[in-house]
Design a protein around this motif. Structure first.
Motif, PDB file in Angstrom:
ATOM      1  N   ALA A 101       3.861  11.512  -0.855  1.00 42.35           N
ATOM      2  CA  ALA A 101       2.881  10.520  -0.273  1.00 42.35           C
ATOM      3  C   ALA A 101       3.037  10.331   1.391  1.00 42.35           C
ATOM      4  O   ALA A 101       1.999   9.092   1.539  1.00 42.35           O
ATOM      5  CB  ALA A 101       4.009   9.078  -1.061  1.00 42.35           C
ATOM      6  N   THR A 138      -1.730   4.211 -13.331  1.00 48.99           N
ATOM      7  CA  THR A 138      -3.044   4.710 -13.824  1.00 48.99           C
ATOM      8  C   THR A 138      -3.738   4.422 -15.180  1.00 48.99           C
ATOM      9  O   THR A 138      -2.825   5.850 -16.369  1.00 48.99           O
ATOM     10  CB  THR A 138      -3.781   6.046 -13.404  1.00 48.99           C
ATOM     11  N   SER A 140       0.607  -1.436  -0.151  1.00 49.52           N
ATOM     12  CA  SER A 140       0.231   0.424  -0.126  1.00 49.52           C
ATOM     13  C   SER A 140       0.958   1.183   0.260  1.00 49.52           C
ATOM     14  O   SER A 140       0.516   2.166  -0.789  1.00 49.52           O
ATOM     15  CB  SER A 140      -0.770   0.014   1.438  1.00 49.52           C
ATOM     16  N   GLU A 141       2.176   0.936   1.178  1.00 50.16           N
ATOM     17  CA  GLU A 141       3.330   2.137   0.605  1.00 50.16           C
ATOM     18  C   GLU A 141       3.712   2.994  -0.573  1.00 50.16           C
ATOM     19  O   GLU A 141       3.462   3.779  -0.724  1.00 50.16           O
ATOM     20  CB  GLU A 141       4.170   2.603   2.037  1.00 50.16           C
ATOM     21  N   THR A 142       3.710   1.522  -1.570  1.00 49.58           N
ATOM     22  CA  THR A 142       4.652   1.178  -3.060  1.00 49.58           C
ATOM     23  C   THR A 142       3.672   1.824  -3.528  1.00 49.58           C
ATOM     24  O   THR A 142       4.059   2.940  -4.290  1.00 49.58           O
ATOM     25  CB  THR A 142       5.113   0.473  -3.108  1.00 49.58           C
ATOM     26  N   GLU A 143       2.593   1.711  -3.415  1.00 50.39           N
ATOM     27  CA  GLU A 143       0.975   1.881  -4.881  1.00 50.39           C
ATOM     28  C   GLU A 143       0.586   3.772  -4.172  1.00 50.39           C
ATOM     29  O   GLU A 143       0.827   4.443  -5.237  1.00 50.39           O
ATOM     30  CB  GLU A 143      -0.157   1.509  -4.144  1.00 50.39           C
ATOM     31  N   GLN A 144       1.090   4.043  -2.909  1.00 52.27           N
ATOM     32  CA  GLN A 144       0.290   5.605  -2.462  1.00 52.27           C
ATOM     33  C   GLN A 144       1.552   6.187  -2.612  1.00 52.27           C
ATOM     34  O   GLN A 144       0.976   7.399  -3.504  1.00 52.27           O
ATOM     35  CB  GLN A 144       0.892   5.206  -1.012  1.00 52.27           C
ATOM     36  N   LEU A 145       2.644   5.611  -3.110  1.00 55.85           N
ATOM     37  CA  LEU A 145       3.938   7.367  -3.441  1.00 55.85           C
ATOM     38  C   LEU A 145       3.912   7.445  -5.105  1.00 55.85           C
ATOM     39  O   LEU A 145       3.615   8.261  -4.972  1.00 55.85           O
ATOM     40  CB  LEU A 145       5.368   6.226  -3.232  1.00 55.85           C
ATOM     41  N   ARG A 168       1.116   6.603  -7.036  1.00 52.52           N
ATOM     42  CA  ARG A 168       0.037   7.790  -6.719  1.00 52.52           C
ATOM     43  C   ARG A 168      -0.151   9.126  -7.296  1.00 52.52           C
ATOM     44  O   ARG A 168      -0.633   9.919  -7.360  1.00 52.52           O
ATOM     45  CB  ARG A 168      -0.924   6.940  -6.436  1.00 52.52           C
ATOM     46  N   ALA A 169       0.586   9.359  -5.949  1.00 55.41           N
ATOM     47  CA  ALA A 169       0.372  10.826  -5.110  1.00 55.41           C
ATOM     48  C   ALA A 169       1.883  11.633  -6.248  1.00 55.41           C
ATOM     49  O   ALA A 169       1.950  12.196  -6.232  1.00 55.41           O
ATOM     50  CB  ALA A 169       1.488  10.489  -4.087  1.00 55.41           C
TER      51      ALA A 169
END
Length: 390
Positions: A304, A385, A204-209, A211-212
């Motif tokens: 992020a 995305t 989740s942290e990697t995806e958050q990084l 996406r932000a």
């Protein structure tokens, strides 16, 4: 004969100084007592035909012995005593630490004894050492002083061990060149290395990084993907040129001049999501200076919410918003790749090849069991995305 200057340096363990210039070089020697200093000067007084610096290699005990013999020698000439001493004692070439280190680095460069990366690493360590010891003669620096300096460095035990290796090698060169009588660095002690568990980013942290940052800074996303999805070291990422990324062959070439070990490297069999992020990365992202890359990466982590600095905390207090200190794990990108790739592929040799490891021992010791196969599949399914996987 060189002009001699006598000084008393208050606060030093050996406050009695004898200073002079020899062939344009400023030299000095310190003594604990006036008696030791006067013994040194008495020995010097009999060497008017020799360079004054010639006796600097003599230990204090030897100086005292020679002074005593001079008083009791009767018909034996001091010249005979001096010639005997020179013949049976190994002298040293008087050099400051800075000059000795400079000669060591020149020898390393001229004789091609190390890769460019290793040379720069050694030079950085020795420059830090010289900044501490200033104009000290290398022959006067003791093991205890080196050990104290090493253990007071604000680094982890592994880094201190690397520093010790460089110092040992340099002191070995000093001994071979007769700058010192004995390699005191061989006995240096370091803190024990305590292996801790590898820390890495969650899925989740990697995806958050990503996406932000994917819309704000697509350049940095491609470079972060090289660490997170190809396992490249932080220092290597900024050295990658656009033409070294082989999109058609799905591989990345690293010339020998850019690798840590000075050998050409080519990695392939990399995950599809890496290439998806690289497809979205402008060529302008490649070839950044290391400082620029680290600055952009820091900004990406802050966006992020994965990095909170001291300034963030200060600003939060001004607006009455609590902010706790948060930092990403050290080497988080490379550690994340290794942890998830081992769980995903279950092929330790394949992961070792991508990470340029000699074997699989490190993977078994540090990365096996960090993540599940399900987590790994989600990790390598992080795409830009709207990207079509077809």
């Amino acid at each position: 004969m060189a002009k001699i200057t006598l000084r008393y340096c208050n606060g030093r363990k050996s406050p009695y100084q004898v200073a002079w210039a020899d062939e344009g070089k400023r030299l000095s020697r310190f003594f604990e007592t006036e008696e030791e200093r006067d013994q040194f000067l008495s020995v010097r007084s009999f060497l008017s035909e020799d360079r004054f610096g010639a006796i600097m290699a003599m230990e204090q005990e030897a100086i005292s012995d020679v002074a005593k013999i001079e008083m009791e020698r009767e018909d034996v000439s001091f010249r005979d005593i001096w010639e005997f001493w020179k013949k049976n004692h190994k002298g040293v070439n008087l050099l400051t630490l800075w000059n000795a280190c400079d000669n060591y680095l020149k020898d390393m460069k001229q004789n091609d004894r190390a890769s460019e990366a290793h040379f720069k690493h050694a030079r950085k360590i020795l420059e830090t050492l010289c900044d501490n010891f200033k104009e000290r003669l290398v022959s006067d620096i003791t093991r205890q002083e080196l050990e104290t300096w090493l253990n007071n460095l604000n680094y982890c035990a592994v880094t201190k061990k690397n520093y010790r290796s460089t110092i040992r090698a340099a002191w070995g060169f000093f001994e071979r060149q007769d700058y010192i009588q004995k390699n005191v660095a061989l006995a240096l002690e370091c803190p024990e290395i305590i292996n801790e568990e590898i820390k890495f980013l969650s899925v989740s942290e990697t995806e958050q990084l990503f996406r932000a940052n994917e819309k704000v800074d697509p350049e940095v996303c491609g470079l972060m993907a090289l660490g997170l999805f190809a396992g490249m070291r932080t220092s290597a990422i900024c050295r990658v040129a656009y033409d070294e990324i082989k999109f058609k062959e799905r591989g990345i070439l690293t010339p020998a001049t850019k690798t840590k070990k000075g050998r050409r490297d080519y990695i392939e069999n990399l995950p599809d999501n890496l290439w998806a992020w690289l497809d979205k990365t402008p060529p302008s992202a490649f070839g950044w200076a290391e400082r620029k890359w680290k600055s952009r990466r820091e900004n990406a982590l802050r966006r992020a919410g994965l990095l909170v600095t001291g300034q963030d905390i200060k600003n939060s207090k001004e607006i009455n918003k609590p902010f706790k200190k948060k930092l990403p794990p050290k080497n988080a990108f490379r550690h994340s790749f290794a942890s998830y790739h081992v769980a995903w592929k279950r092929d330790f040799q394949d992961t070792a090849l991508i990470m340029s490891h000699k074997g699989t021992d490190i993977l078994f010791k540090h990365y096996r069991g960090n993540a599940t196969k399900e987590e790994a599949e989600k990790y390598f399914d992080i795409y830009p995305t709207g990207y079509s996987k077809a």
